[in-house]
Design a protein around this motif. Structure first.
Motif, PDB file in Angstrom:
ATOM      1  N   ARG A  55     -15.387  -5.005   9.728  1.00  0.00           N
ATOM      2  CA  ARG A  55     -14.255  -4.305   9.132  1.00  0.00           C
ATOM      3  C   ARG A  55     -14.747  -3.214   8.178  1.00  0.00           C
ATOM      4  NH1 ARG A  55      -9.617  -6.438   4.978  1.00  0.00           N
ATOM      5  NH2 ARG A  55     -11.499  -6.789   3.733  1.00  0.00           N
ATOM      6  N   ALA A  56     -15.811  -3.501   7.437  1.00  0.00           N
ATOM      7  CA  ALA A  56     -16.355  -2.501   6.516  1.00  0.00           C
ATOM      8  C   ALA A  56     -16.839  -1.257   7.269  1.00  0.00           C
ATOM      9  CB  ALA A  56     -17.495  -3.100   5.701  1.00  0.00           C
ATOM     10  N   LEU A 103      -5.560   4.136   5.059  1.00  0.00           N
ATOM     11  CA  LEU A 103      -6.481   3.090   5.483  1.00  0.00           C
ATOM     12  C   LEU A 103      -5.741   1.820   5.862  1.00  0.00           C
ATOM     13  CD1 LEU A 103      -9.376   1.928   5.775  1.00  0.00           C
ATOM     14  CD2 LEU A 103      -9.255   1.332   3.343  1.00  0.00           C
ATOM     15  N   ASP A 104      -4.751   1.456   5.063  1.00  0.00           N
ATOM     16  CA  ASP A 104      -4.004   0.225   5.316  1.00  0.00           C
ATOM     17  C   ASP A 104      -3.306   0.276   6.675  1.00  0.00           C
ATOM     18  OD1 ASP A 104      -3.196  -2.356   4.195  1.00  0.00           O
ATOM     19  OD2 ASP A 104      -1.176  -1.539   4.197  1.00  0.00           O
ATOM     20  N   ARG A 164       0.817  -1.215   0.000  1.00  0.00           N
ATOM     21  CA  ARG A 164       0.000   0.000   0.000  1.00  0.00           C
ATOM     22  C   ARG A 164       0.854   1.270   0.000  1.00  0.00           C
ATOM     23  NH1 ARG A 164      -4.836  -0.763  -2.166  1.00  0.00           N
ATOM     24  NH2 ARG A 164      -6.123  -2.228  -1.031  1.00  0.00           N
ATOM     25  N   TYR A 173     -17.694  -0.466   0.377  1.00  0.00           N
ATOM     26  CA  TYR A 173     -17.709  -0.990   1.740  1.00  0.00           C
ATOM     27  C   TYR A 173     -19.067  -1.572   2.125  1.00  0.00           C
ATOM     28  CZ  TYR A 173     -13.407   1.758   1.993  1.00  0.00           C
ATOM     29  OH  TYR A 173     -12.163   2.286   1.755  1.00  0.00           O
ATOM     30  N   LYS A 184      -4.205   2.059   9.314  1.00  0.00           N
ATOM     31  CA  LYS A 184      -5.222   1.972  10.362  1.00  0.00           C
ATOM     32  C   LYS A 184      -5.753   0.548  10.522  1.00  0.00           C
ATOM     33  CE  LYS A 184      -5.402   6.373  11.496  1.00  0.00           C
ATOM     34  NZ  LYS A 184      -5.044   6.847  12.857  1.00  0.00           N
ATOM     35  N   GLN A 185      -5.955  -0.138   9.383  1.00  0.00           N
ATOM     36  CA  GLN A 185      -6.463  -1.513   9.445  1.00  0.00           C
ATOM     37  C   GLN A 185      -5.459  -2.447  10.090  1.00  0.00           C
ATOM     38  OE1 GLN A 185      -9.667  -2.099   5.846  1.00  0.00           O
ATOM     39  NE2 GLN A 185      -7.553  -2.461   5.345  1.00  0.00           N
ATOM     40  N   GLN A 208     -13.789   0.622   8.024  1.00  0.00           N
ATOM     41  CA  GLN A 208     -13.297   1.299   6.822  1.00  0.00           C
ATOM     42  C   GLN A 208     -14.091   2.573   6.551  1.00  0.00           C
ATOM     43  OE1 GLN A 208     -13.851  -2.114   4.270  1.00  0.00           O
ATOM     44  NE2 GLN A 208     -11.648  -2.472   4.075  1.00  0.00           N
ATOM     45  N   THR A 258     -13.117   5.219   9.051  1.00  0.00           N
ATOM     46  CA  THR A 258     -11.798   5.747   8.697  1.00  0.00           C
ATOM     47  C   THR A 258     -11.900   6.703   7.517  1.00  0.00           C
ATOM     48  OG1 THR A 258     -10.793   3.672   9.448  1.00  0.00           O
ATOM     49  CG2 THR A 258      -9.431   5.105   8.065  1.00  0.00           C
ATOM     50  N   LEU A 259     -12.740   6.361   6.552  1.00  0.00           N
ATOM     51  CA  LEU A 259     -12.965   7.231   5.402  1.00  0.00           C
ATOM     52  C   LEU A 259     -13.541   8.575   5.840  1.00  0.00           C
ATOM     53  CD1 LEU A 259     -13.252   7.744   2.311  1.00  0.00           C
ATOM     54  CD2 LEU A 259     -15.477   6.583   2.444  1.00  0.00           C
TER      55      LEU A 259
END
Length: 458
Positions: free
Chosen positions: A156-157, A126-127, A107, A185, A129-130, A160, A163-164
């Motif tokens: 997880r969605a 995002l990567d 990423r 998502y 944070k995940q 996401q 986070t977005l």
């Protein structure tokens, strides 16, 4: 035939008028080659077609490049150099200034500066944070049943999406890309669970159908922009029609789609998906009869144009095929073909232009060839249940280098029996002496070690 060529010309004008190009420039750090290539990854949201065409950019002595890429919708792209690749979401009309470094983790390989940079840099954000929250997410799925997998994917969605929203408060993110990600998502957890966790038997289980189609099918935006949503609609319709049984006749599936099981743009896109098949494969008598039914249900101009474009492309392929001297293999047997390559290890690929997984493996095959360069290995491609015009066009589009044969029905029957083929892509390894080493060989990404040892006589 004159009318066909006239329509091809009109289609080219129309396609050019609606084309949206993205200008991309940047620099490749730690480059190992003088060229990088861009290609679309995944499927077209509406048609489910997979575009394998590669767009190449030359690097100057400083690793700088400049390229214009055609794009009509937001889609994920791959950037390739040798056997390395990076991921990029490309938004229509948003020019980019990139920094690419293939030595970094996935990423972090692509970043951007200047206008529209936030749309590129979000994936790395995002990567990170995940990874902080989930670590290796896919390990957490091990041992879970499909319902439990879906629950974790939905969790997880939601993360996401949160986070977005946080990222968008701090960065200028285009409204189109924001909406596209929100839709991804929403539907991806269901589609990924369908594809990765459900066996053929479970797909026919009404409980799982209910679980995976819980969002319903009344989302016009998703119909036009989400392959995940449309794949779920296809799954739902297949179950409604015959309980998810195979074989599935496309003509029957199309006819079923004209009824009232779906509505709005979801119904129109579903019918477009089926109609694209007939536009790309059928004679005028069948195509024209279905086209009248199609136009009675589909009014969206973009969808109508997609079918017209595909039909014109079909005629263009026919014309090119008529000019080509290549034809269905006239060999009496497969063994007659194999004898030509005795003394070399044969990596045999059964594929077809209509087979999306087959097309998806071609870049991996290209990487495998590069790693085996100089060794006694020949890549042999057998066109399987394909039409000459589509087979030739796909070879050109995908830049498939190797030895090619379009198999006759007789040779397909021989291959099915000899190699126990139940679906494609199907791979076989044949030794230097002509003996069958592996009837069901690994796909290209996992075949290097075995082929390398055989080529070295080990």
């Amino acid at each position: 035939m004159k009318n066909h060529f006239l329509l091809i010309g009109l289609w080219l004008v129309t396609a050019t008028a609606f084309a949206q190009n993205v200008n991309v420039k940047g620099i490749v750090k730690n480059s190992t080659d003088s060229v990088i290539a861009f290609r679309k990854n995944g499927f077209n949201a509406i048609t489910r077609a997979r575009d394998g065409q590669r767009y190449k950019a030359k690097l100057n002595s400083k690793g700088e490049f400049q390229i214009t890429l055609p794009e009509k919708a937001i889609q994920e792209w791959l950037i390739e150099q040798g056997d390395q690749f990076a991921l990029l979401d490309l938004c229509t009309g948003h020019d980019l200034n990139l920094v690419i470094d293939f030595t970094q983790i996935m990423r972090n390989r692509v970043s951007a500066t200047g206008p529209n940079a936030a749309e590129v840099n979000f994936l790395s954000y995002l990567d990170k944070k995940q990874n902080e929250k989930y670590g290796d997410f896919y390990k957490k799925l091990n041992g879970l049943n499909p319902a439990e997998v879906l629950k974790l994917r939905k969790e997880r969605a939601e993360f996401q999406l949160a986070t977005l929203e946080d990222y968008r408060r701090q960065n200028k993110l285009g409204d189109d890309y924001y909406q596209w990600l929100k839709t991804l998502y929403k539907y991806e957890p269901y589609e990924r669970t369908l594809v990765e966790q459900l066996s053929t038997e479970l797909r026919a289980d009404s409980n799982y159908v209910t679980l995976l189609t819980a969002n319903g099918f009344n989302d016009d935006y998703a119909a036009m922009h989400s392959s995940e949503y449309n794949d779920l609609a296809n799954y739902y319709m297949h179950f409604k029609m015959n309980g998810s049984k195979f074989p599935l006749k496309i003509a029957d599936f199309f006819e079923f789609g004209t009824k009232d099981n779906l509505s709005g743009l979801t119904k129109q896109v579903f019918l477009t998906r089926q109609m694209i098949f007939f536009a790309a494969n059928s004679k005028d008598s069948l195509y024209n009869a279905l086209l009248q039914k199609f136009k009675a249900s589909v009014t969206n101009k973009q969808l109508l144009q997609l079918v017209a474009d595909e039909r014109n492309a079909y005629w263009a392929r026919l014309a090119e095929s008529d000019r080509s001297k290549e034809n269905v293999s006239q060999s009496a047997s497969l063994n007659e073909i194999f004898k030509k390559y005795k003394g070399k290890v044969i990596y045999l690929d059964f594929w077809a232009s209509w087979c999306a997984p087959c097309r998806g493996e071609m870049p991996n095959a290209r990487q495998l060839k590069n790693k085996l360069k100089g060794k006694d290995v020949v890549f042999l491609y057998f066109g399987y249940n394909d039409k000459k015009e589509n087979w030739l066009a796909a070879r050109k589009e995908l830049e498939i280098e190797g030895e090619h044969y379009l198999l006759s029905p007789q040779l397909i029957g021989e291959a099915n029996q000899l190699f126990q083929i139940t679906g494609i892509p199907h791979y076989v390894i044949i030794g230097k002496d002509g003996s069958i080493i592996d009837k069901k060989a690994n796909r290209p990404l996992d075949a290097f070690e075995q082929l390398s040892k055989l080529a070295d006589g080990k």
